[in-house]
Design a protein around this motif. Sequence first.
Motif, mmCIF file in Angstrom:
data_model
loop_
_atom_site.group_PDB
_atom_site.id
_atom_site.type_symbol
_atom_site.label_atom_id
_atom_site.label_comp_id
_atom_site.label_asym_id
_atom_site.label_seq_id
_atom_site.Cartn_x
_atom_site.Cartn_y
_atom_site.Cartn_z
ATOM 1 N N SER A 59 49.948 4.959 25.876
ATOM 2 C CA SER A 59 48.918 4.738 26.893
ATOM 3 C C SER A 59 49.450 4.035 28.130
ATOM 4 O O SER A 59 48.783 4.019 29.165
ATOM 5 C CB SER A 59 47.732 3.978 26.299
ATOM 6 O OG SER A 59 48.128 2.693 25.862
ATOM 7 N N SER A 60 50.648 3.454 28.056
ATOM 8 C CA SER A 60 51.224 2.810 29.239
ATOM 9 C C SER A 60 51.793 3.822 30.234
ATOM 10 O O SER A 60 52.065 3.493 31.376
ATOM 11 C CB SER A 60 52.324 1.821 28.825
ATOM 12 O OG SER A 60 53.462 2.510 28.344
ATOM 13 N N ASP A 61 51.960 5.051 29.800
ATOM 14 C CA ASP A 61 52.491 6.109 30.654
ATOM 15 C C ASP A 61 51.322 6.841 31.315
ATOM 16 O O ASP A 61 50.547 7.526 30.636
ATOM 17 C CB ASP A 61 53.330 7.074 29.822
ATOM 18 C CG ASP A 61 54.000 8.162 30.633
ATOM 19 O OD1 ASP A 61 53.529 8.467 31.758
ATOM 20 O OD2 ASP A 61 54.978 8.734 30.140
ATOM 21 N N SER A 62 51.190 6.704 32.611
ATOM 22 C CA SER A 62 50.055 7.321 33.309
ATOM 23 C C SER A 62 50.104 8.847 33.267
ATOM 24 O O SER A 62 49.104 9.505 33.543
ATOM 25 C CB SER A 62 50.013 6.852 34.764
ATOM 26 O OG SER A 62 51.195 7.256 35.440
ATOM 27 N N LEU A 97 42.861 -1.411 21.335
ATOM 28 C CA LEU A 97 43.415 -1.100 22.652
ATOM 29 C C LEU A 97 42.405 -0.486 23.604
ATOM 30 O O LEU A 97 42.717 -0.280 24.774
ATOM 31 C CB LEU A 97 44.597 -0.142 22.497
ATOM 32 C CG LEU A 97 45.763 -0.657 21.649
ATOM 33 C CD1 LEU A 97 46.783 0.437 21.433
ATOM 34 C CD2 LEU A 97 46.388 -1.878 22.298
ATOM 35 N N LYS A 132 50.250 1.739 22.368
ATOM 36 C CA LYS A 132 50.517 0.957 23.582
ATOM 37 C C LYS A 132 51.555 1.670 24.449
ATOM 38 O O LYS A 132 51.409 1.756 25.668
ATOM 39 C CB LYS A 132 51.034 -0.436 23.222
ATOM 40 C CG LYS A 132 49.971 -1.404 22.779
ATOM 41 C CD LYS A 132 50.584 -2.745 22.429
ATOM 42 C CE LYS A 132 49.575 -3.653 21.772
ATOM 43 N NZ LYS A 132 50.181 -4.925 21.331
ATOM 44 N N ILE A 133 52.599 2.171 23.805
ATOM 45 C CA ILE A 133 53.650 2.869 24.536
ATOM 46 C C ILE A 133 53.097 4.134 25.185
ATOM 47 O O ILE A 133 53.316 4.398 26.369
ATOM 48 C CB ILE A 133 54.836 3.197 23.609
ATOM 49 C CG1 ILE A 133 55.531 1.909 23.173
ATOM 50 C CG2 ILE A 133 55.817 4.152 24.287
ATOM 51 C CD1 ILE A 133 56.515 2.089 22.032
ATOM 52 N N SER A 176 49.315 0.577 16.489
ATOM 53 C CA SER A 176 48.942 -0.015 17.779
ATOM 54 C C SER A 176 50.104 -0.009 18.756
ATOM 55 O O SER A 176 49.922 0.297 19.937
ATOM 56 C CB SER A 176 48.449 -1.455 17.592
ATOM 57 O OG SER A 176 47.194 -1.480 16.982
ATOM 58 N N GLU A 177 51.284 -0.348 18.276
ATOM 59 C CA GLU A 177 52.450 -0.389 19.163
ATOM 60 C C GLU A 177 52.763 1.000 19.728
ATOM 61 O O GLU A 177 53.105 1.136 20.902
ATOM 62 C CB GLU A 177 53.660 -0.965 18.435
ATOM 63 C CG GLU A 177 53.536 -2.448 18.130
ATOM 64 C CD GLU A 177 53.288 -3.316 19.355
ATOM 65 O OE1 GLU A 177 53.975 -3.117 20.387
ATOM 66 O OE2 GLU A 177 52.399 -4.180 19.287
#
Length: 106
Positions: free
Chosen positions: A9-12, A42, A6-7, A2-3
């Motif tokens: 998917s946080s980058d557009s 997520l 998260k990283i 998951s972590e």
Amino acid sequence: ISEAFKIISSDSGVSAALVNIFGGIMRCDVVAQGIIDAVKELDLKIPLVVRLQGTNVEEGKKLINESGIAIFPCDDLDKAAELVVNLSDITSLAQKVGVHAKLSLE
């Protein structure tokens, strides 16, 4: 898992992802379940290509196939790389014209 998602998917600028697992010590079924849980947790929106090789690979593939999630499985690393690039291109083109593309397996 998951972590990591998260990283990513946080980058557009990320429009698709490839997970390549060679499970020797870590079992592929455990990794597959972790991927499934992370995608659900997520609500991951980018296409995800998964290549699993190693211990309990068939069980892992079965979990992914039965998950109901559009996770694109691939056995060959070269084909997986090609697929993730193609999916990224599709997603990027859709974003450029303001369209949300939801990909599914059929």
